[in-house]
Design a protein around this motif. Structure first.
Motif, PDB file in Angstrom:
ATOM      1  N   ALA A 230     -18.622  19.789   0.622  1.00  0.00           N
ATOM      2  CA  ALA A 230     -17.529  19.640   1.601  1.00  0.00           C
ATOM      3  C   ALA A 230     -17.411  18.153   1.698  1.00  0.00           C
ATOM      4  CB  ALA A 230     -17.650  20.258   2.961  1.00  0.00           C
ATOM      5  N   GLY A 231     -18.331  17.260   1.313  1.00  0.00           N
ATOM      6  CA  GLY A 231     -18.094  15.931   1.389  1.00  0.00           C
ATOM      7  C   GLY A 231     -18.586  15.391   2.940  1.00  0.00           C
ATOM      8  N   LYS A 232     -19.324  16.374   3.470  1.00  0.00           N
ATOM      9  CA  LYS A 232     -19.689  16.104   5.031  1.00  0.00           C
ATOM     10  C   LYS A 232     -21.048  15.667   4.992  1.00  0.00           C
ATOM     11  CE  LYS A 232     -16.974  18.977   7.756  1.00  0.00           C
ATOM     12  NZ  LYS A 232     -16.455  20.454   7.490  1.00  0.00           N
TER      13      LYS A 232
ATOM     14  N   MET B 249     -27.265   8.002  -8.062  1.00  0.00           N
ATOM     15  CA  MET B 249     -25.667   7.781  -7.764  1.00  0.00           C
ATOM     16  C   MET B 249     -25.520   7.051  -6.349  1.00  0.00           C
ATOM     17  SD  MET B 249     -24.044   8.383 -10.186  1.00  0.00           S
ATOM     18  CE  MET B 249     -25.153   7.795 -11.472  1.00  0.00           C
ATOM     19  N   GLY B 250     -26.321   7.134  -5.524  1.00  0.00           N
ATOM     20  CA  GLY B 250     -26.217   6.523  -4.114  1.00  0.00           C
ATOM     21  C   GLY B 250     -27.130   5.291  -4.112  1.00  0.00           C
ATOM     22  N   THR B 251     -26.601   4.184  -3.978  1.00  0.00           N
ATOM     23  CA  THR B 251     -27.237   3.009  -4.206  1.00  0.00           C
ATOM     24  C   THR B 251     -28.224   2.813  -3.036  1.00  0.00           C
ATOM     25  OG1 THR B 251     -25.518   1.793  -3.250  1.00  0.00           O
ATOM     26  CG2 THR B 251     -25.475   1.604  -5.505  1.00  0.00           C
TER      27      THR B 251
ATOM     28  N   MET C  48     -34.539  14.792  -1.539  1.00  0.00           N
ATOM     29  CA  MET C  48     -33.642  13.633  -2.397  1.00  0.00           C
ATOM     30  C   MET C  48     -32.895  14.194  -3.369  1.00  0.00           C
ATOM     31  SD  MET C  48     -36.541  11.795  -4.351  1.00  0.00           S
ATOM     32  CE  MET C  48     -38.368  12.600  -3.940  1.00  0.00           C
ATOM     33  N   GLY C  49     -32.456  15.421  -3.260  1.00  0.00           N
ATOM     34  CA  GLY C  49     -31.821  16.159  -4.162  1.00  0.00           C
ATOM     35  C   GLY C  49     -32.410  17.320  -4.783  1.00  0.00           C
TER      36      GLY C  49
ATOM     37  N   LYS D 160     -22.673  19.224   1.275  1.00  0.00           N
ATOM     38  CA  LYS D 160     -22.472  18.284   0.311  1.00  0.00           C
ATOM     39  C   LYS D 160     -21.096  18.715  -0.490  1.00  0.00           C
ATOM     40  CE  LYS D 160     -27.330  16.993  -0.321  1.00  0.00           C
ATOM     41  NZ  LYS D 160     -28.575  17.246  -0.964  1.00  0.00           N
TER      42      LYS D 160
ATOM     43  N   LEU E  81     -30.118  11.833   1.065  1.00  0.00           N
ATOM     44  CA  LEU E  81     -30.300  10.535   0.004  1.00  0.00           C
ATOM     45  C   LEU E  81     -29.369  10.963  -1.079  1.00  0.00           C
ATOM     46  CD1 LEU E  81     -34.316  10.217   0.083  1.00  0.00           C
ATOM     47  CD2 LEU E  81     -32.437   8.849   1.263  1.00  0.00           C
ATOM     48  N   GLY E  82     -28.845   9.873  -1.737  1.00  0.00           N
ATOM     49  CA  GLY E  82     -28.100   9.946  -2.980  1.00  0.00           C
ATOM     50  C   GLY E  82     -29.004   9.742  -4.061  1.00  0.00           C
ATOM     51  N   GLY E  83     -30.125  10.568  -4.033  1.00  0.00           N
ATOM     52  CA  GLY E  83     -31.197  10.495  -5.149  1.00  0.00           C
ATOM     53  C   GLY E  83     -32.211   9.611  -4.858  1.00  0.00           C
TER      54      GLY E  83
ATOM     55  N   GLN F 278     -24.564   5.184   3.196  1.00  0.00           N
ATOM     56  CA  GLN F 278     -23.327   4.602   2.988  1.00  0.00           C
ATOM     57  C   GLN F 278     -22.217   4.854   3.934  1.00  0.00           C
ATOM     58  OE1 GLN F 278     -25.029   5.536   0.312  1.00  0.00           O
ATOM     59  NE2 GLN F 278     -25.225   4.119  -1.243  1.00  0.00           N
ATOM     60  N   ASP F 279     -22.578   6.143   4.627  1.00  0.00           N
ATOM     61  CA  ASP F 279     -21.490   6.644   5.387  1.00  0.00           C
ATOM     62  C   ASP F 279     -22.214   6.353   7.070  1.00  0.00           C
ATOM     63  OD1 ASP F 279     -21.747   9.640   3.422  1.00  0.00           O
ATOM     64  OD2 ASP F 279     -20.327   7.914   3.156  1.00  0.00           O
TER      65      ASP F 279
ATOM     66  N   TYR G 272     -24.735  10.134   4.090  1.00  0.00           N
ATOM     67  CA  TYR G 272     -25.612   9.071   3.058  1.00  0.00           C
ATOM     68  C   TYR G 272     -25.528   7.895   4.102  1.00  0.00           C
ATOM     69  CZ  TYR G 272     -24.527  12.571  -0.472  1.00  0.00           C
ATOM     70  OH  TYR G 272     -24.503  13.760  -1.235  1.00  0.00           O
TER      71      TYR G 272
END
Lengths: 798, 159, 284
Positions: free
Chosen positions: A21-23, A192-194, A479-480, A19, A244-246, A28-29, A26
């Motif tokens: 590292a942006g790897k 934060m993640g829709t 989920m975090g 997380k 999951l972004g939340g 979205q990705d 989600y």
């Protein structure tokens, strides 16, 4: 007291590095080959008949692959009352009703296509409050029930009722009585993640859905039902949960957009991704239900509570989701926070044309505790008793059963109250006129699962490989909140391997055993209990086979050692005799004889042992599964009785505030939180959950509110829906964790995800009252409400 | 209309052909495949899309694609060090429990880096000001602030 | 329709030429307001003409007074080595605008041209008696800033006119000023805001300037309050009267952010706090 290797120690979470590292991938990705993008046309009216939908222009737009409406797709009903539809046919009942959807080769074309869809409506009068909807002759939001029978009114056919003891006797015994009505607004989860999903069929018509969900298995059940509606009975939906972004409850039900993605995927033959924009997330996803609570409590002259009368009214919105079942959770503090007999609880839900609501962290408990803990302070004042003493006097105690039948095992409430009082320096109160005050509030919440469905179980599989890795398959959802973190620690601890060797696999209905869903703070409680059981099973198996294989492997070790060091003299120790299953220990991935000699050759790497057992004739490998079902009951919510959880979490929070009486602004000087968590599993993760929950409690207390007018959300963005930023959390927060070591909890732990935001708002309201003598009954406590209350107080005094 | 633009991304020259109406976040997440930067609101409120352009933290969702021509862009992917190691900023977040769902994390780390690149001794107020544009719904920010403080100390020690 | 062409002229002449050719195009500076407007469907220009690459728009010249190029970013205002010493109230307001990410691209000119009633940069410029330079290909003019704002989101710019810079006078040493902003939370559009400046000679107020934000269709000079304070010795009683006068001078509305009653109340409180701060009196 056991000396744990992992439990209770600081450990950074295993998913942290990716997380950071942006790897992390989600929804979205996520991409799938040939993937199309879906977009939905939402209603332009809160209540209207759909006369005609013209999709012709949208269909002709280059890049559009499918346009669907309820007229060219099979009907799919959703929601546990089956009153909702994936696509709306005859009528729209709220602004966010889904009328049509498009799949296109890119999101911009999909959006353009949506704008080309023209709908003809016949507007109908709308109902925007429960009171309006309950009036005689009010139009019906749903004319018929799911079975086609006509409805008589807008009442939602759900009953939440509890009566215990003798209410009249309780009233007679009461020397002091205070009543009040309290309201809470609609509030958004604001992940934060829709929300979003990808639906994809294979050529056998089996479906895979990558879903932002907290209920993969219940979603599978819902999607299988949808497949049946689509003429694909017998085909299967596989639900995979990406990073999951939340969650915060937003993933606790299936959503129309998921079924729409499925319909589009089937229609086009390609994977279809639908992801909500932030505006759609605010306006078209289901938020936290609002509530109106009327509470009357009485106590005797010593301050002992004698009765409690509660009535709850909720705006159900247009369709039914889990927000409608908040009263099932409200019943818990209503009947069981503080020792009370003689309780009356009733809740009503009414259909309106407002947005329908679903789960959010706390699930009714923050709403009700707002009313209860405010009323407790009012009653304390009426009785002439200090609010802390009042609560101590009525505090729950361990090993008691409450009017709802909740079997309280461990209970750290008294310790929590005392801790908060001590940290707030409760005895030293601010003088009147300083505009500073202190307040506190407590909570009870489920801490050992929550049986709100036929099963509250959670399965877990542990698969050992040749390298000593423990592959974990668990249906709970990260989920975090740190589920994977504590599960890793629990497996490592219970099995006896290094935590770095524990690998948690993605949550996938195709590979993981069933779990009802990650909600009700049950994630760690379930997963870790299942992990302990599975680990013990595995240890048993390993030690059993080690009786034969351990001696032969350590013999090899000894030979090797002697070759290297011919002078080595081994201790006088009969390995074969000692190699009995009850004598083995497994720690840090090494198996050895308990109380045996400390020689290095007697410490056998687990992986070596496993390979020896595997690579031979009639070899074996180790996979074990467990289906953990906690000792709780599915309550009868009409009677209001049943031990819903295996154990209960308690806590108290305290606030110290300063009020600017010219602007009405409230500044938090200090927050204190003491929570009975059973056992601290991962200190860092636990603190994170508490800080995050308190932040949500602060938002709930001061400024979070989804504003709705005539059914339309007026603030579907972060500019006008405010949540706390780093600046707003700029005050000391003291956390203290009471370890009551519950026998039902894994390593003694109770669920902790939700309690952190339950008492925050009433603690603050109580502090404000202490500071300036005004009580706000309606959340959020905005500055203008404070000023209005101060003005009213001045007028009463003058 | 599509046009070609070139800029430096994480130390390497890149060239993309892109529609004029798009923003930096679209270039990063689209043709350049750098999905570490997340879109949270598309309105400059949440900061999940924060990247560093010519040394300054900006919301890439509101940075017109064509304005990035010739500029020096750093994203979360650019922080990683050789041999799969995390940078000081990232490691501090991991160590302090400053990450939960992680969606806000890349943006938050980039804001922290933008601060610490120009201010080695930030006060707590300066840290809060630097992170004000980054929303987090999970952590309550406490451990995030601690992580940034720790990163500041470690960077100073490195020097 | 969210597609548009994006132009980057290198000179003002080029910018005006483009605007001649595409009358419905919008000039864009930082873009933090316009791009959101386009996303939300409130604006749908066929093209954006970026002024970011025009060098003369992006400079600060200090020469007794100051000339601030319209494309100066809010961050550049804050970090300019000299500006804080000369016009501290301008920099204080700049620090309260948005977030670091916004301030790094938003511009002072853009903030003024967006013309929100709560424009953070408008208030300090109003109390500093700033002038704005407005230019077309054919004409240049300079007008006092309080003549620049017409209505919510509407300036007095003529078609094709570009705000190129802000002109400030050399400040008096005796001038003290303050900027106060109230939002629902820290990072917010102002619910009510105030900039106040006073030049004191001993106990007497020589000059008073007050400007309130978010309480009228445009950022508002409180002329009546200024007249009441100028040329007098400030007393507690006078401050109270100034508060009352301020509350009467403003015309706030009720919207989803705040009620008009609350805004009026806050403006009154801000006037008191601002004046007391400038005079060095205790706030108790």
């Amino acid at each position: 007291m056991t000396n744990f290797h992992y439990i209770g120690k600081e450990a950074s979470r295993p998913d942290g590095p990716d997380k950071a590292a942006g790897k992390a991938v989600y929804i979205q990705d996520l991409q799938r080959p040939g993937m199309l993008y879906g977009k939905i046309k939402f209603s332009d009216f809160p209540h209207a008949r759909i006369k005609h939908i013209d999709t012709s222009k949208a269909e002709r737009l280059t890049g559009v692959r499918a346009v669907i409406t309820a007229t060219n797709t099979p009907e799919i009903r959703l929601g546990f009352l089956r009153d909702n539809f994936a696509l709306k046919k005859d009528k729209v009942r709220q602004y966010r009703d889904e009328i049509a959807a498009v799949a296109a080769i890119d999101p911009e074309i999909a959006e353009e296509a949506i704008e080309l869809i023209k709908v003809e409506y016949e507007p109908l009068p709308g109902l925007f409050s429960p009171h309006e909807a309950m009036k005689e002759g009010a139009p019906l939001v749903h004319e018929t029930d799911p079975q086609g029978r006509p409805r008589a009114n807008n009442q939602v056919p759900l009953q939440f009722h509890h009566e215990s003891g003798d209410l009249e006797a309780g009233k007679r015994l009461a020397k002091h009585v205070v009543e009040g009505t309290f309201t809470t607004p609609m509030v958004q989860q604001c992940c934060m993640g829709t929300a979003g999903c990808i639906a994809e069929f294979d050529m056998n018509s089996n479906l895979t859905v990558w879903a932002k969900t907290q209920i993969p298995f219940l979603a599978q059940r819902d999607f299988n039902r949808a497949l049946s509606d689509m003429g694909l009975a017998g085909k299967n939906a596989r639900v995979i949960v990406p990073t999951l972004g939340g969650g915060f409850g937003s993933g606790l039900d299936t959503h129309c957009y998921e079924y729409i993605a499925i319909l589009l995927a089937f229609r086009t033959g390609y994977p279809v991704k639908i992801v909500y924009t932030r505006a759609e997330e605010f306006a078209n996803l289901s938020p936290r239900q609002s509530s109106t609570t009327k509470i009357i409590q009485g106590c005797d002259q010593n301050g002992k509570l004698t009765f409690r009368h509660v009535e709850v009214l909720q705006d159900n919105g247009a369709y039914t989701s889990w927000g409608a079942t908040y009263p099932s959770v409200m019943m818990m503090p209503a009947t069981s926070l503080y020792r009370i007999s003689n309780v009356y609880f009733n809740a009503q839900l009414v259909y309106t044309n407002n947005t329908y609501c679903q789960a959010m962290r706390g699930y009714g408990n923050p709403e009700f505790t707002w009313a209860l803990e405010s009323n407790m302070d009012e009653l304390a004042e009426e009785t002439g008793i200090d609010p802390f003493d009042f609560r101590m006097l009525n505090s729950n105690k361990p090993n008691e059963t409450t009017p709802m039948g909740l079997k309280i095992s461990t209970c750290g409430l008294k310790e929590c109250l005392e801790t908060v009082a001590q940290k707030l320096n409760w005895k030293k109160r601010y003088k009147k006129g300083k505009h500073r005050g202190k307040g506190l509030a407590s909570l009870i919440h489920v801490g050992g699962g929550a049986r709100i469905y036929r099963s509250d179980a959670s399965g877990l599989i542990l698969k050992l490989d040749d390298f000593g890795n423990v592959n974990v398959y668990h249906g709970g959802v990260e989920m975090g909140q740190g589920l994977h973190s504590v599960l890793t620690m629990a497996v490592a601890e219970a099995l006896g391997v290094s935590s770095e060797r524990v690998l948690i696999n993605p949550t996938d209905t195709g590979t993981c055993p069933w779990d009802v869903g990650t909600h009700a703070s049950r994630g760690a409680f379930m997963a870790c209990n299942a992990a302990i059981l599975a680990a013990n099973k595995l240890r048993d198996k390993i030690f059993g086979l080690a009786e034969v294989f351990y001696p032969q492997e350590v013999e090899k070790n000894l030979k090797k050692l002697k070759k290297k060091n011919p002078n080595y003299k081994p201790p006088d120790f009969d390995v074969i005799k000692a190699a009995r299953r009850e004598n083995f220990e497994l720690q840090d991935g090494f198996i050895f004889i308990k109380d045996g000699p400390q020689e290095s050759w007697l410490r056998l790497e687990l992986a070596r042992l496993l390979r020896a057992i595997h690579f031979r004739n009639q070899g074996q490998m180790f996979t074990t599964e467990v289906f953990y079902d906690p000792p709780n009951e599915l309550p009868d919510f009409k009677k209001g009785f049943g031990n819903i959880s295996a154990t209960y979490a308690f806590g108290t929070q305290g606030a110290e505030v300063e009020v600017d009486t010219e602007t009405g602004e409230v500044k938090i000087l200090k927050m204190v939180a003491a929570h009975d968590v059973g056992k601290v599993l991962n200190p860092q993760a636990l603190k994170g959950q508490m800080y995050g929950a308190i932040a949500q409690g602060i938002g709930y207390a001061f400024y979070e509110e989804l504003l709705s007018k005539q059914g339309k959300i007026l603030n579907p963005n972060f500019r006008d829906y405010k949540i706390p930023r780093v600046y707003e959390m700029n005050f000391p927060i003291e956390l203290e964790f009471i370890e009551s070591n519950d026998k039902f909890g894994p390593f003694g732990a109770k669920g902790v995800a939700e309690p952190g935001l339950v008492p925050t708002a009433p603690a603050i309201a109580n502090a404000i009252y202490d500071a300036i003598g005004v009580r706000i009954h309606d959340l959020p406590i905005t500055p203008d409400k404070v000023l209005a209350a101060l003005k009213k107080l001045k007028q009463t005094k003058d | 209309m599509k046009k070609e633009i070139s800029f430096t991304l994480n130390g390497s020259e890149v060239t993309v052909t892109i529609d004029e109406h798009l923003c930096l976040i679209d270039i990063l997440r689209g043709p350049l495949g750098q999905t570490g930067t997340n879109e949270g609101c598309r309105e400059g409120e949440c900061g999940a899309c924060t990247v560093i352009v010519d040394g300054q933290a900006v919301n890439s969702c509101l940075y017109p694609a064509f304005e990035v021509e010739g500029k020096n862009v750093i994203t979360i992917e650019g922080l990683q060090e050789p041999n799969n190691k995390l940078s000081v900023f990232q490691q501090a977040f991991v160590d302090h429990g400053a990450i939960q769902c992680g969606f806000c994390t890349p943006g938050m780390i980039m804001s922290a880096k933008a601060l610490l690149d120009t201010n080695q001794n930030p006060t707590e107020d300066e840290i809060r000001d630097a992170l004000l544009g980054n929303l987090c719904r999970c952590t309550g920010y406490v451990q995030i602030v601690e992580a940034v403080k720790q990163a500041a100390v470690q960077l100073k020690n490195k020097k | 329709m969210k597609r548009f062409n994006y132009y980057k002229p290198r000179s003002l002449d080029e910018a005006w030429e483009l605007k001649e050719k595409i009358p419905d195009a919008l000039f864009i500076a930082g873009g933090t307001d316009i791009l959101v407007g386009i996303k939300n469907g409130e604006l749908y220009p066929p093209a954006l003409i970026s002024l970011r690459s025009i060098p003369e728009l992006n400079s600060i010249k200090i020469n007794g007074g100051a000339h601030i190029g319209a494309l100066t970013t809010i961050s550049d205002l804050i970090h300019h080595p000299a500006l804080y010493n000369i016009y501290p109230v301008l920099v204080e307001a700049a620090k309260r605008l948005g977030s670091v990410q916004i301030r790094n691209v938003a511009t002072i000119g853009g903030n003024l041209c967006n013309c929100s009633p709560c424009a953070d940069m408008a208030l300090p410029l109003l109390v500093l008696d700033a002038k704005v330079r407005l230019q077309t290909a054919k004409k240049n003019r300079e007008i006092p800033i309080d003549e620049f704002f017409k209505g919510p989101g509407e300036t007095n710019l003529t078609p094709n006119e570009i705000l190129t810079g802000i002109v400030l006078e050399s400040p008096r040493k005796s001038a003290k000023a303050i900027f106060l902003k109230k939002g629902r939370v820290r990072m917010d559009l102002a619910i009510a805001s105030l900039a106040a400046l006073m030049e004191m000679e001993g106990e007497k107020c020589q000059k008073a300037r007050l400007a309130a934000g978010s309480v009228a269709p445009v950022p508002l000079r409180l002329f009546k309050v200024e007249a009441q304070l100028e040329g007098t010795t400030i007393t507690d009683k006078l401050v109270a009267e100034a508060q009352q006068l301020a509350a009467e001078s403003v015309a706030p509305i009720t919207d989803i952010r705040a009620t008009k009653e609350y805004r009026r109340q806050i403006v009154s409180v801000l006037v008191k706090r601002a004046l007391k701060n400038i005079l060095g009196w205790s706030q108790a």
